[in-house]
Structures are given as C-alpha cells and as structure tokens.
Design an enzyme around this catalytic site. Structure first.
Site, PDB file in Angstrom:
ATOM      1  N   HIS A 155       0.852  -1.176   0.000  1.00  0.00           N
ATOM      2  CA  HIS A 155       0.000   0.000   0.000  1.00  0.00           C
ATOM      3  C   HIS A 155       0.896   1.236   0.000  1.00  0.00           C
ATOM      4  O   HIS A 155       2.021   1.189   0.494  1.00  0.00           O
ATOM      5  CB  HIS A 155      -0.847   0.046   1.274  1.00  0.00           C
ATOM      6  N   CYS A 196      -0.408   2.252  -4.410  1.00  0.00           N
ATOM      7  CA  CYS A 196      -1.162   3.447  -4.755  1.00  0.00           C
ATOM      8  C   CYS A 196      -0.218   4.634  -4.675  1.00  0.00           C
ATOM      9  O   CYS A 196       0.720   4.621  -3.866  1.00  0.00           O
ATOM     10  CB  CYS A 196      -2.316   3.649  -3.778  1.00  0.00           C
TER      11      CYS A 196
END
Ligand SMILES: *[C@@H]1O[C@H](CO)[C@@H](O)[C@H](O)[C@H]1NC(C)=O
Ligand SMILES: *[C@@H]1O[C@H](CO)[C@@H](O)[C@H](O)[C@H]1NC(C)=O
Ligand SMILES: *[C@@H]1O[C@H](CO)[C@@H](O)[C@H](O)[C@H]1NC(C)=O
Ligand SMILES: *[C@@H]1O[C@H](CO)[C@@H](O)[C@H](O)[C@H]1NC(C)=O
Length: 448
Positions: A155, A196
């Site tokens: 992430h 991301c």
C-alpha cells in the site's frame, strides 16, 4: 575421448562465458560485466493483502530461474500468508488462479517484525553491522560494476510507501539511493514499484544517478489488484506486477529491452498509468540485465490473452479490495447466521472507514477554521508535495497518534489532506495541535 580434446572443448566453453544466453549470471561476470543483486519487499500483512507477498515471491522465482543465486537476493516480507488459517493450500502461494506455487525456496531474510523501513534502508546501504543478529543479516554487497534490481510492493499514499507497522517517506528512499550512488554501490539500478500513488515515491529521483524507476501508477492515483480467486476469497496479484512478470516469463529477456517492456506493460495496464522515472535512458538496457538472463532459451509462443484477460477482467482499485472481498463473502455464503456475520463485517468496515475520514475532516476544520476550505482539503487530490518538512512532521504525527498507516491501510487514503494543508501554507505545528485534540482514543488498528 582424447584428453586434449576435452581441454579444448572446456576452453571454448570458458571463452564463451559472456556470450551464451544460457550463461548463469553469477558465473559469467568475471571482468566488467559485474554481478546482479536484488532486493524484494512486500510491505503488507493479512489475508486481504495476499497478493503483495505473492507478487514478490513470483519476482523471486523469476530471478532464481534466471540463475541469480540466493546470496544475491534479499527478501523482506511478513510471511504471514502461507500458513494463514485462511489458506486452503497451506505452505503454498499462487500469483494467478491455478498458477504454480511461487513460495517454494523463497529465502526468509527478513520476516515478521524485521520488515521495517529502517532495516530496508540498512539492506540498501550494505550495513552489515547494523543488521547483525537481525533476520539473515543479508545486505546488498554490490559494487561499482554491479547491477541492482529493487521490487517494492505494498500500500502507499502520497510520498509514502507502507510497511507492516510503519512507513517509508519518499525523501528517505531517494536519499538512500543517492547515497548508494555516491558510495559506488552499483553501476545501474532498476526499481519496479507497485502501490497506490507509487509515482510519488519517484518524484524527486535525480535523472543522473543511474537509477531507472517504473511505478504502477502516477503520483496521485491508486493501483489495482487483480486475479480474484473464488476458492481462496482473495486477489492473487496486482495488475502492474502481474503484467511485468508475466511478460518476463513469456519473453526472451536476454533480448527484450526495459523500454519494450515498459510500453507493453503500460499498454496492458488499463487500470492506472504506468510511469517511468529517473534516468530513463537506461531503458535501452535488457530486462535480463536486471532480472538475470540465465536459462532463457527463447520467446514463449503462448498467445497473450488481450481480449480475455482474467487479470484485467477481475481488476479492482487497491482501495476497494477489502470491500470486494467482504461482498464476495456475503454472496458466497448460504447459511443465514454466516451471511449475517459477513454483512456485519461489511457494515463495520464502512463505519471504520468513515471514522478515518471524519477524523481527518475534524483536523482540517480545526486547522483551517473554515468549513468550505476544510472540505476541499479532503477532496482535492491534485497537489504534489513541495513542503516536505511540514508533510513529514504532520504524517509522522498522524501515524503515531491517530491511525498507524501500516495497521490501518485505509488511513493512507486521507493523506492527501495533509499534502494540501502543507501546500496551502498551514504549518506542521498547526496540524499537530489539531491532531492532538482530535485523536484522543489511543491506538486503533484494523481499518482496511
Ligand atoms: C494521474 O492520473 C489521474 C487519473 O487517475 C489524472 O487525473 C492525472 O492527471 C494524472 N497525472 C499525471 C501527472 O499524469
Ligand atoms: C496496445 O494494445 C492494443 C490492444 O489492446 C494493441 O492494439 C496495440 O497495438 C498495443 N500497442 C502497443 C504499443 O503495444
Ligand atoms: C481493461 O481491459 C479489460 C480487458 O480488455 C476490460 O475488461 C476492462 O473493462 C478494462 N478496464 C478499464 C478500466 O478500462
Ligand atoms: C473495525 O475497526 C476495529 C478497530 O477499531 C477493528 O478491530 C475491526 O476489525 C474493524 N472491522 C472491520 C470489519 O474492518
């Protein structure tokens, strides 16, 4: 056979050490060819995030298959998936439905609590002393003639790459690379980064330190998971990672250039904008220069599944993964009590998420003292980080007293508000004062 003839044959083989496509990397790099080193990191934890460790294990299998020896590959991952109670195939990991086991043989250099940004930076720095007694203690041992490949999967948020309990700032990452360049720890380096906002990790990467980076997405967008597996109730890969690795498995990487791979992967990844960074001219080097080119015999003739692509067809934004998994679980259960349980979980997931957003909104209200401005700080995804000092102090505080990013990955989705506050001239002190008032209930974990 005549002894002399044997000698001649042996000599010819030795001479040909640098020209054969089947040469093993470690074996052929006598003179300036140099050697190949790799660092592979999956920064997440938990079944929802199965795919990150599967990606990194697949990357390991590629390197191994191409002849890169284990003592030149450093792997960091939580290692909590393979023996999870959720795993219907204990001891195995797959990176695509019905795919091969990618877990076999993966070195457990740094696992569990050892998966930290500090240890990662020490591995890069070649800091043997700093890692004495930690994990395998293995560090990059590369020198001025060597090539280094780094693969990071997890992430992320603006200027942030996650680890299970903390996170890495973009500036710390880039300054570690710059230092490696100064210390002549590599000739050339390639970094493939999936998360991301992955582009934001490379925004300040210089273009003259022989480092070439590719990010799964640009600096402001999410990256995507794919390969939903019904029996396992999770996603097995991430689109960018799957695309570059399946291309690598398919092609003759002794001939394919990084540039060719980049355009191909960018074209196939229709869920985010795959982007090049740093010293882009390095993309005329071969993929095999960084992933090994031993045992590569030729291009795979398997047709690409362009129009029936199981990865792309099941792709969802990384942020939506926990929601999708719970929705699937609701649909998949027939028994009433069990279905009710999953519906409750889904409900709680949404409640949990709105708590994060609410807290950030309360902070921006306290900082800006203007409802409209506060709302915009939350919504606007536009800004890039220029005020690094303010951003780093504020995110460190938010991570420490509001929501730990590693243990609450959803909190990464509101970091853009911190970027916006800092870029609009609000100070870290103002942020910290507000956060201290708003976040009073101690450590929260498990907001995915
Ligand atoms: C990044 O991607 C988003 C779409 O998700 C787009 O709006 C934005 O313009 C892109 N930024 C750059 C610099 O390409
Ligand atoms: C990109 O993909 C499309 C089909 O999805 C194909 O027609 C096109 O040739 C590809 N372009 C490149 C540069 O590979
Ligand atoms: C990406 O391509 C796949 C397969 O061609 C298609 O099913 C999917 O809808 C596309 N996704 C986007 C976001 O365009
Ligand atoms: C919601 O958050 C709590 C911690 O505040 C956590 O224990 C729980 O597992 C979360 N539930 C879901 C469904 O995400």
């Amino acid at each position: 056979m005549d002894v002399r003839l044997v000698c001649v044959v042996a000599a010819v083989v030795a001479l040909c050490g640098g020209c054969g496509e089947t040469a093993v990397v470690g074996a052929r790099d006598q003179e300036d060819e140099g050697q190949l080193w790799a660092v592979l990191v999956a920064g997440s934890t938990g079944w929802f995030n199965y795919r990150h460790q599967a990606d990194v294990c697949h990357a390991y299998q590629i390197l191994r298959q191409h002849g890169v020896p284990d003592d030149h590959i450093i792997v960091m991952m939580m290692d909590d998936i393979v023996n999870s109670l959720m795993n219907p195939k204990p001891g195995k990991l797959m990176n695509r439905p019905d795919g091969p086991d990618v877990y076999q043989g993966v070195p457990k250099d740094y696992t569990g609590d050892d998966v930290t940004p500090e240890n990662f930076l020490k591995v890069l720095a070649g800091d043997t002393e700093g890692l004495m007694g930690v994990g395998s203690g293995k560090v990059l041992g590369s020198g001025p003639n060597d090539r280094v490949f780094i693969n990071l999967v997890d992430h992320g948020g603006p200027g942030i790459f996650g680890f299970p309990k903390t996170f890495l700032h973009a500036r710390a990452f880039v300054s570690a690379l710059t230092k490696m360049h100064r210390n002549k720890q590599y000739k050339e380096m390639t970094i493939y980064l999936e998360s991301c906002n992955s582009g934001s990790m490379f925004k300040t990467l210089p273009n003259d330190i022989e480092v070439y980076g590719v990010s799964a997405s640009n600096a402001t967008q999410t990256s995507s998971a794919c390969y939903w597996e019904e029996k396992m109730q999770t996603f097995l890969g991430d689109v960018f990672s799957v695309k570059w690795m399946e291309d690598t498995d398919r092609e003759n990487v002794g001939q394919e250039t990084l540039e060719t791979q980049f355009f191909l992967v960018r074209n196939e990844t229709n869920t985010s904008i795959v982007t090049q960074w740093g010293q882009k001219s390095l993309d005329d080097l071969k993929v095999g220069d960084f992933l090994g080119d031993g045992n590569v015999v030729g291009g795979n003739t398997e047709p690409m599944e362009r129009f029936d692509d199981a990865c792309l067809k099941s792709a969802v934004s990384s942020v939506d993964v926990p929601v999708k998994i719970l929705e699937h679980l609701v649909q998949a259960t027939v028994a009433q009590p069990e279905q009710y349980y999953w519906l409750q979980q889904l409900h709680h997931l949404h409640l949990n998420r709105s708590l994060v957003t609410q807290r950030m909104l309360d902070i921006t209200r306290a900082v800006t003292k203007d409802e409209m401005v506060a709302q915009n700080m939350i919504k606007d995804q536009h800004h890039h980080i220029n005020h690094h000092h303010c951003f780093e102090r504020s995110t460190d505080t938010f991570n420490r007293i509001c929501f730990n990013f590693g243990m609450n990955p959803y909190a990464l989705t509101v970091v853009n508000a911190i970027v916006n506050l800092c870029e609009h001239g609000y100070t870290a002190d103002e942020f910290i004062t507000a956060a201290t008032t708003v976040c009073r209930d101690g450590t929260i974990t498990g907001i995915n």
